[in-house]
Each structure stands twice: as C-alpha cells, then as structure tokens.
Design a protein around this motif. Structure first.
Motif, PDB file in Angstrom:
ATOM      1  N   TYR B  68       0.754  -1.176   0.025  1.00  0.00           N
ATOM      2  CA  TYR B  68       0.169  -0.027   0.044  1.00  0.00           C
ATOM      3  C   TYR B  68       1.024   1.383   0.001  1.00  0.00           C
ATOM      4  O   TYR B  68       1.953   1.158   0.833  1.00  0.00           O
ATOM      5  N   ILE B  70       1.768   4.840   1.163  1.00  0.00           N
ATOM      6  CA  ILE B  70       1.329   5.943   2.120  1.00  0.00           C
ATOM      7  C   ILE B  70       1.789   7.006   1.998  1.00  0.00           C
ATOM      8  O   ILE B  70       2.630   7.326   0.924  1.00  0.00           O
ATOM      9  N   ARG B  83      -4.358   6.711   6.724  1.00  0.00           N
ATOM     10  CA  ARG B  83      -4.187   5.550   5.838  1.00  0.00           C
ATOM     11  C   ARG B  83      -3.746   4.179   6.354  1.00  0.00           C
ATOM     12  O   ARG B  83      -4.240   3.214   5.891  1.00  0.00           O
ATOM     13  N   TYR B  86      -7.114   2.602   7.356  1.00  0.00           N
ATOM     14  CA  TYR B  86      -7.623   2.022   6.414  1.00  0.00           C
ATOM     15  C   TYR B  86      -7.005   0.705   5.969  1.00  0.00           C
ATOM     16  O   TYR B  86      -7.762  -0.467   5.781  1.00  0.00           O
TER      17      TYR B  86
END
Lengths: 80, 355
Positions: B68, B70, B83, B86
């Motif tokens: 992911y 960031i 973030r 999530y």
C-alpha cells in the motif's frame, strides 16, 4: 614473535584478521612459516622445517623470515 | 504470544514494513523482510508500505505479499494514521517496522494510537530519538562519555570558513538527514553546503574530520537498557554514495562494549546503526547514529543474530534473551537485479495505491 591468537590461517595461505576484516594471501613459503608460527614453533624449528622443505640456505631464510615478520607487524597481525 | 492465523505449529503475524526502495542507496526494508521471513518460531505475511510507485519491493511478490502506498512524511502524522487505519482494517497488522529516518518522527508520535488499533511498533521514545540526532550528537557524547568528533551546526554558508579554521582542513559537511561530503577546500565545502541545503534543508552540520577505518555496528536494544544484539561490520566495498556494497563481520569487543554503553545510556528501544571511525590510535569515534536498522541488516541474520526477527517478538511483548555469539568473518556481497514487471502492475500501484 607470535601471531595474534585470533588470526585465522589456512593451508592455502589465506590469512584473516577478524578484528579488522582484512584478509591477505601468502605465498607457499610464507604460508608454511605462518602455519608453523601458529603452532607456536620456535624460530629454530621453523628454520629447520623450511630449509629442509625448500631449496633455501640459512642466510636467505633469515632475510626472508625478517621480511615476513616486518609485513606481519605492519599489518598488525603480531602480538605486541 | 498471539495465536491467530496459526499455520502449522507456528503463529503467523502480519508485519508491515517501509523502505522497499532496494536501489543503489537502498532502504533497509527488503533486508528486514528477508530476515523476518527467516524467523524460526513464527511465520509472517508481509505488508509493504511504499512512497513511490517504482520502489522495487512493491513488485517482489515472493517477499512482499501486498503493498500500500502511504503519504510522504511531510503530509503529517494524522494523514499517515488515516491511511494506516484503512490498511489495518483490511490487513490486521500485528507489527509495523518503519525504516526511514525521515518518517520515524511521525511513527514515534503515532505509537500509542497505533497500539490502540492493534499495531505494535518497537521504536525509541522521542527524547531518545532526538538525543542521537546529528544536531545533538556531540552534546550526547559529552554527557555519556562517548567519543564524538567536534561539530558545529550552521545555517549560513559564510560560517564555513570560520568553522574550518577552528577544526582544520579537511572538514566533513553533512546534510540534516543523509549524506556527508569530505571537503578539502573552502570551495568544495561551499559546493557541498549548497547541494545538501537544496536536498535536505537546514541546518548543515560541519564535523571535524577523523582519519581512520570505518566500522558500523547494527544494534538492537530492548528499551530497558539491555543490548539484545550487536554486530560490528567493516565495509569492504563502498559505492560513490558511501554505501556498503560488501562487508564482513568482525570481532572487536571494544566496539560491542561501546554499543552496550550506548544502549545502557539511552535505554534504546528498537534497532539502530552506530557508525564508527576507528582512529589511527585505535579510539572509536561515533560519527553518526542511525535510528533504525541499516540496509545491511540481513548480515545479522547471516551471522546468527537475526535482529529484525527478534524485534518482532519484542514488539509483541515477548522477552528475548541477549544473543551471546555470532559468526566472525561472515560476508555480504550485494547485487543488483533487473526485475521484469508488467505495465498493469505499475498502473495498479500508481492509480489505486495498492498492489
């Protein structure tokens, strides 16, 4: 003169100083001398061993031995 | 020990890692991942946390299960936390290991909030983190009886000449976060000042030059003053960016004692790297303390003290006994590798921030 206790040597002439990470290669005669030093042989025993194994006279041995010791000392491989 | 996600007899933890930029000046992330994957008593699912779409680790799916993006550190800790919340809702992260100096400030600030949503970190406290900052290192050394070269913090290029006059040439000009240049002349020092200012901002640190051989120590502290592991390494091959491309573990009790003294003084929690210059007369000067694992951290696993694997256990509340032995003469030789990637993968991480 004694090699530092922690110096690693091999029969191929490879020398490793674990305190610095430096490594060196010795020629066959140098390698034999270093292995004999590692076995705590006296200079007389080393001389006898080397002069019987290689075609070298006493005076040449003395000179080469002194050269080798100087190199070992310069590279901080000998006990103080 | 958590027993969720058990696989076989071993628990399985989800570990999130930053620093996936395995480039010529590599982040430590991939080395940390490699070490953690070799943990003997647990399995891991690795979540990569990236900043840019071209960080190689994003595409190394054998090592990183999911990545992911960031926000950059400059976006602030709240943006980062949002973030991470999530990501955590999807991944249920057990441990997070940040690996960049510039991001640590935010992660340390978020430590308690992360813990409340189930994410453990194992980071130094903010005061420990600040004390070893380049800007404060000399005072830190004075306080704890550790040798640190004299330095001066400057904000103006005009201050270089006076500083060099006091220290003598050469001087070391250092950026706030990264990079150092040895300058032999005022012209070189000025050039370095402007370059490092443009790249990392102010202040610039000018340090007294110490001649000698460079040693690095990877250290892991338990936060209570105990040194869990300390592995000294000598760089054998150095890139033009000053990074080790090959190195070897060495046996030097003075360096290990220095690491222990540092950990005792700071009660450091987590990994760090101490950069040492052994002066010609054998005195160990601390040149820098990096507050995270170094990029060569996998060597600690290779030498028998897997520091990242131990850190994960400590982050989860386990007690880890200090290591007592390691293999001397263990080498690492880094290599570069062209990884082939389909454009679809690049599109995904670029457009959606996930891959």
């Amino acid at each position: 003169m004694k090699l530092k206790k922690n110096i690693a040597t091999s029969e191929s002439g490879f020398i490793f100083n674990p305190a610095t990470g430096d490594s060196y290669s010795a020629n066959p005669v140098g390698s034999d001398i270093i292995l004999l030093m590692k076995d705590n042989k006296s200079i007389a025993e080393i001389k006898k061993n080397i002069t019987s194994k290689y075609d070298v006279d006493d005076s040449q041995f003395d000179k080469d031995y002194d050269d080798l010791l100087a190199q070992l000392r310069d590279n901080n491989l000998l006990e103080h | 020990m958590k027993d969720k996600n058990k696989k076989g007899d071993r628990p399985r933890y989800t570990v999130a890692v930053t620093g996936l930029n395995a480039i010529d000046s590599p982040g430590p992330g991939m080395a940390v991942i490699r070490a953690v994957r070799e943990a003997k008593d647990y399995d891991v699912r690795i979540i990569g946390l990236s900043y840019e779409a071209l960080e190689p680790g994003i595409y190394l799916h054998d090592w990183v299960d999911k990545t992911y993006q960031i926000p950059y550190p400059a976006a602030g800790s709240e943006s980062l936390f949002a973030r991470l919340e999530y990501i955590n809702d999807i991944e249920k992260i057990d441990v997070l290991i940040p690996n960049f100096d510039a991001e640590l400030h935010n992660f340390i600030r978020l430590g308690e909030k992360l813990r409340k949503i189930g994410i453990a970190t194992f980071l130094p406290a903010m005061d420990q983190f600040e004390a070893r900052d380049k800007v404060n290192l000399y005072a830190f050394g004075q306080k704890h009886g550790l040798l640190v070269p004299a330095d001066r913090i400057i904000y103006k290029v005009e201050d270089l000449a006076g500083t060099a006059k006091d220290f003598g040439w050469p001087i070391v000009v250092k950026g706030k976060f990264y990079e150092a240049v040895v300058a032999q002349t005022l012209e070189q020092a000025q050039k370095a000042f402007h370059k490092l200012h443009a790249k990392w901002g102010l202040p610039i640190i000018v340090q007294q030059f110490i001649s000698g051989s460079e040693m690095n120590i990877a250290v892991l502290g338990d936060g209570k003053g105990n040194t869990i592991s300390a592995i000294p390494m000598r760089k054998l091959y150095i890139t033009d960016k000053g990074k080790a491309w090959a190195g070897i573990t060495v046996e030097d009790n003075a360096l290990i004692d220095l690491a222990k003294k540092f950990i005792t003084a700071t009660k450091w929690r987590g990994g760090l790297e101490i950069e040492i210059m052994l002066s010609v007369d054998g005195k160990p000067y601390i040149m820098e303390v990096n507050p995270r694992f170094p990029a060569w951290i996998y060597l600690t696993a290779g030498a028998g003290q897997n520091q990242p694997a131990a850190l994960v256990k400590m982050a989860l509340g386990e007690t880890v006994e200090p290591y007592t032995t390691y293999d001397v003469g263990k080498m690492f030789i880094r290599y570069a590798w062209d990884h082939i990637v389909n454009i679809e993968e690049f599109q995904k991480i670029s457009a959606f921030g996930e891959l």
